[in-house]
Design an enzyme around this catalytic site. Structure first.
Site, PDB file in Angstrom:
ATOM      1  N   PRO A   1       4.093   5.899   7.961  1.00 17.65           N
ATOM      2  CG  PRO A   1       5.817   4.709   7.370  1.00 17.65           C
ATOM      3  CD  PRO A   1       5.021   5.884   7.229  1.00 17.65           C
TER       4      PRO A   1
ATOM      5  CE1 TYR B   1       5.957   1.001  17.211  1.00 13.58           C
ATOM      6  CE2 TYR B   1       6.430   2.565  15.499  1.00 13.58           C
ATOM      7  CZ  TYR B   1       5.565   1.588  16.195  1.00 13.58           C
ATOM      8  OH  TYR B   1       4.745   0.806  15.250  1.00 13.58           O
TER       9      TYR B   1
ATOM     10  CG  HIS C   1       3.908  -8.311  18.921  1.00 10.88           C
ATOM     11  ND1 HIS C   1       5.040  -7.608  18.644  1.00 10.88           N
ATOM     12  CD2 HIS C   1       4.253  -9.370  18.328  1.00 10.88           C
ATOM     13  CE1 HIS C   1       6.191  -8.273  17.940  1.00 10.88           C
ATOM     14  NE2 HIS C   1       5.602  -9.625  18.164  1.00 10.88           N
TER      15      HIS C   1
ATOM     16  CE1 TYR D   1       1.440  -0.993  17.862  1.00  6.59           C
ATOM     17  CE2 TYR D   1       2.074   1.116  17.069  1.00  6.59           C
ATOM     18  CZ  TYR D   1       2.274  -0.306  17.143  1.00  6.59           C
ATOM     19  OH  TYR D   1       3.418  -0.942  16.425  1.00  6.59           O
TER      20      TYR D   1
ATOM     21  CE  LYS E   1      -3.195   3.153  14.558  1.00 10.65           C
ATOM     22  NZ  LYS E   1      -3.266   1.691  14.771  1.00 10.65           N
TER      23      LYS E   1
HETATM   24  P1  FAS Z   1      -1.989   0.006  -2.589  1.00  8.73           P
HETATM   25  O1  FAS Z   1      -1.279   1.141  -3.078  1.00  8.73           O
HETATM   26  O2  FAS Z   1      -1.508  -0.970  -1.645  1.00  8.73           O
HETATM   27  O3  FAS Z   1      -2.690  -0.761  -3.776  1.00  8.73           O
HETATM   28  C1  FAS Z   1      -3.151   0.163  -4.714  1.00  8.73           C
HETATM   29  C2  FAS Z   1      -3.235  -0.913  -5.988  1.00  8.73           C
HETATM   30  O4  FAS Z   1      -3.693  -0.180  -7.323  1.00  8.73           O
HETATM   31  C3  FAS Z   1      -1.722  -1.301  -6.336  1.00  8.73           C
HETATM   32  O5  FAS Z   1      -1.564  -2.625  -6.635  1.00  8.73           O
HETATM   33  C4  FAS Z   1      -1.439  -0.463  -7.718  1.00  8.73           C
HETATM   34  O6  FAS Z   1      -0.502  -1.177  -8.734  1.00  8.73           O
HETATM   35  C5  FAS Z   1      -2.928  -0.309  -8.514  1.00  8.73           C
HETATM   36  N1  FAS Z   1      -3.068   0.533  -9.195  1.00  8.73           N
HETATM   37  C6  FAS Z   1      -2.424   1.960  -9.291  1.00  8.73           C
HETATM   38  N2  FAS Z   1      -3.199   2.760 -10.201  1.00  8.73           N
HETATM   39  C7  FAS Z   1      -3.980   1.875 -11.071  1.00  8.73           C
HETATM   40  C8  FAS Z   1      -4.411   2.217 -12.199  1.00  8.73           C
HETATM   41  N3  FAS Z   1      -4.473   3.460 -12.781  1.00  8.73           N
HETATM   42  N4  FAS Z   1      -5.207   1.314 -12.599  1.00  8.73           N
HETATM   43  C9  FAS Z   1      -5.281   0.008 -12.217  1.00  8.73           C
HETATM   44  N5  FAS Z   1      -4.357  -0.402 -10.872  1.00  8.73           N
HETATM   45  C10 FAS Z   1      -3.861   0.620 -10.337  1.00  8.73           C
HETATM   46  N6  FAS Z   1       1.339   0.954   6.205  1.00  8.73           N
HETATM   47  C11 FAS Z   1       1.554   0.232   7.347  1.00  8.73           C
HETATM   48  O7  FAS Z   1       0.670   0.504   8.011  1.00  8.73           O
HETATM   49  N7  FAS Z   1       2.804   0.460   7.767  1.00  8.73           N
HETATM   50  C12 FAS Z   1       3.910   0.569   6.708  1.00  8.73           C
HETATM   51  O8  FAS Z   1       4.975   0.285   7.321  1.00  8.73           O
HETATM   52  C13 FAS Z   1       3.637   0.949   5.627  1.00  8.73           C
HETATM   53  N8  FAS Z   1       4.918   0.963   4.939  1.00  8.73           N
HETATM   54  C14 FAS Z   1       4.499   1.637   3.395  1.00  8.73           C
HETATM   55  C15 FAS Z   1       5.623   1.622   2.366  1.00  8.73           C
HETATM   56  C16 FAS Z   1       5.436   2.205   1.252  1.00  8.73           C
HETATM   57  C17 FAS Z   1       6.549   2.385   0.177  1.00  8.73           C
HETATM   58  C18 FAS Z   1       4.131   2.616   0.933  1.00  8.73           C
HETATM   59  C19 FAS Z   1       3.846   3.224  -0.569  1.00  8.73           C
HETATM   60  C20 FAS Z   1       2.940   2.285   1.729  1.00  8.73           C
HETATM   61  C21 FAS Z   1       3.383   1.903   3.093  1.00  8.73           C
HETATM   62  N9  FAS Z   1       2.219   1.743   3.880  1.00  8.73           N
HETATM   63  C22 FAS Z   1       2.489   1.227   5.214  1.00  8.73           C
HETATM   64  C23 FAS Z   1       0.887   1.857   3.728  1.00  8.73           C
HETATM   65  C24 FAS Z   1       0.318   0.751   2.699  1.00  8.73           C
HETATM   66  O9  FAS Z   1       0.441  -0.417   3.500  1.00  8.73           O
HETATM   67  C25 FAS Z   1      -1.076   1.069   2.269  1.00  8.73           C
HETATM   68  O10 FAS Z   1      -1.827   1.694   3.534  1.00  8.73           O
HETATM   69  C26 FAS Z   1      -1.558  -0.053   1.722  1.00  8.73           C
HETATM   70  O11 FAS Z   1      -0.847  -0.620   0.829  1.00  8.73           O
HETATM   71  C27 FAS Z   1      -3.097   0.364   1.171  1.00  8.73           C
HETATM   72  O12 FAS Z   1      -3.534  -0.646   0.570  1.00  8.73           O
HETATM   73  P2  FAS Z   1      -4.409  -0.096  -0.966  1.00  8.73           P
HETATM   74  O13 FAS Z   1      -5.464   1.063  -0.634  1.00  8.73           O
HETATM   75  O14 FAS Z   1      -4.798  -1.440  -1.550  1.00  8.73           O
HETATM   76  O15 FAS Z   1      -3.343   0.689  -1.704  1.00  8.73           O
HETATM   77  C1  PHB Z   2       6.880  -2.895   9.658  1.00  6.91           C
HETATM   78  O1  PHB Z   2       6.981  -3.863  10.449  1.00  6.91           O
HETATM   79  O2  PHB Z   2       6.943  -2.789   8.506  1.00  6.91           O
HETATM   80  C2  PHB Z   2       6.294  -1.879  10.328  1.00  6.91           C
HETATM   81  C3  PHB Z   2       5.767  -1.739  11.766  1.00  6.91           C
HETATM   82  C4  PHB Z   2       5.173  -0.901  12.416  1.00  6.91           C
HETATM   83  C5  PHB Z   2       5.031   0.364  11.843  1.00  6.91           C
HETATM   84  C6  PHB Z   2       5.662   0.509  10.498  1.00  6.91           C
HETATM   85  C7  PHB Z   2       6.063  -0.495   9.943  1.00  6.91           C
HETATM   86  O3  PHB Z   2       4.630   1.498  12.689  1.00  6.91           O
END
Ligand code: FAS
Ligand code: PHB
Length: 389
Positions: A292, A200, A72, A384, A296
């Protein structure tokens, strides 16, 4: 068992770090609380910075990303009934890639398994011991049996609710947090996206985001109450509300269809300092959370992984530990810049009912200035597409 680097968590942070270390000949094991099925089913981020794409290439898992990811060059900001395109490419020379975190996770899990590397799923009661001394180790239970892993280093990649950060003595860590008075209600549906680039939207009824996963799969979000119940939101009600928050030219183009995923995500900004405690290093969501809005979260996890991987590679290559000692400071500088951007975009685009009409007028004025000033658009675009590592 003894290992060079024990990784807690099989999300993007743990998997990407494990893959980079393995390619450098550094042995790792990943222990994961959830099932493999649960890890692979998570729906989260959608936008990758170039730095993240480059790191996935370095890890040898960029193949499908380059085939299926969508580059994009711009993004649209909508307010006051109109949308305005921010030309990321012409303003910064950089672009972003739309490729779901779910796919990134699949690619990393497949690569780890193909390399015969060990991930132990469905572990319980993970505890971290002796992080301040040379003999750090992890204990955990698997099917009721306790196991111990002795490690040179432990990477806490276990997210916001993990065991790593909570294993650090309270006096050794400082946390900074802002919880936002709303959440995001998101859906996934196999319908063509209403626009070829992300939109957005700021509206008096609340924020909306039109994103995608492919040319046939849309990802839509609307701002909602933090305690919103998804059972109160039929697809029809969701699409109707989404249309109301978009400029008419875009609302008219909305294709609707049954959603197959619907969830509410709370929004918070959170940072823990420092990110290193002796032999334990916090990575990704274990150390920081961003709303989100700025796309980032996943990308910050990638830059943390880059800094820690390079430091561990130097350590095992016999270099000094200056990079390990500098990990926390280096990572936190980029973290806080992204936390600031994500906060500012969240404050600018969301409805804050308790802050009255004046705040709403300021938000519109900020957006109006942003889209009409090359300097302001460039500053937005630089953040961004991702600030340098
Ligand atoms: P994660 O949370 O992805 O992974 C952590 C892992 O550790 C998981 O598999 C978990 O099961 C495991 N774990 C936890 N406790 C443990 C323990 N005690 N023992 C062993 N394992 C354990 N980011 C964006 O950029 N855009 C978005 O739209 C966006 N939407 C999101 C929506 C939600 C609901 C959430 C929660 C996050 C969102 N994020 C988004 C942020 C997300 O993408 C995170 O930044 C990304 O998953 C970070 O990756 P990790 O640091 O690996 O953490
Ligand atoms: C998504 O595609 O899930 C998404 C994209 C941009 C954002 C947040 C989520 O800022």
């Amino acid at each position: 068992m003894r290992i060079q680097v024990a990784i807690i968590g099989s999300g993007p942070s743990g998997l990407l770090l494990g893959q980079l270390l393995a390619k450098a000949g550094i042995e790792t094991i990943i222990i994961e609380r959830a099932s493999k099925r649960h890890v692979l089913a998570r729906v989260r981020a959608g936008v990758l910075e170039q730095g993240t794409v480059d790191l996935l290439d370095q890890a040898g898992v960029g193949g499908r990303l380059h085939l299926e990811g969508m580059r994009h060059d711009g993004v649209l900001l909508a307010f006051d009934g109109h949308s305005h395109r921010i030309d990321l490419q012409s303003l910064t020379g950089k672009t972003v890639t739309v490729y779901g975190q779910t796919e990134v996770t699949h690619d990393l899990v497949d690569a780890r398994e193909a390399a015969g590397l060990t991930t132990i799923y469905e572990v319980e009661n993970v505890s971290i011991h002796n992080i301040d001394r040379g003999s750090s180790y992890i204990t955990f239970e698997k099917e009721g049996i306790e196991h111990r892993i002795d490690a040179d280093f432990i990477a806490g990649c276990d997210g916001y609710h993990g065991a790593s950060r909570s294993s650090v003595p309270a006096k050794a860590i400082r946390t900074f947090e802002r919880v936002y008075p709303f959440g995001w209600l998101g859906i996934l549906a196999d319908i063509p996206p209403l626009n070829s680039e992300l939109i957005y939207a700021r509206h008096e009824r609340g924020f909306a985001l039109c994103s995608m996963r492919s040319a046939t799969r849309s990802r839509y979000y609307i701002q909602c109450r933090s305690d919103e119940r998804i059972e109160d939101w039929s697809d029809a009600r969701f699409y109707d509300e989404l249309r109301r928050r978009l400029p008419q030219e875009h609302a008219d183009r909305l294709t609707i269809g049954p959603s197959f995923e619907k969830s509410v995500a709370p929004l918070r900004s959170f940072v823990a300092e420092p990110m290193r405690f002796g032999r334990l290093f916090l990575v990704g969501d274990a150390a920081h959370i961003v709303p989100p809005t700025g796309a980032k979260g996943l990308n910050l996890a990638a830059s943390d992984v880059h800094y820690l991987f390079e430091a561990l590679r130097l350590h095992y290559a016999g270099a000094d530990d200056a990079a390990l000692d500098a990990y926390s400071e280096r990572a936190l500088q980029r973290v806080w810049r992204a936390v600031r951007f994500s906060w500012s975009m969240t404050m600018m685009m969301h409805r804050f009912p308790d802050e009255g009409e004046f705040a709403a007028k300021i938000q519109n004025a900020e957006l109006d200035y942003l889209v009409s000033s090359k300097a302001a658009s460039t500053a937005f675009a630089e953040n961004y597409v991702g600030l340098p590592y």
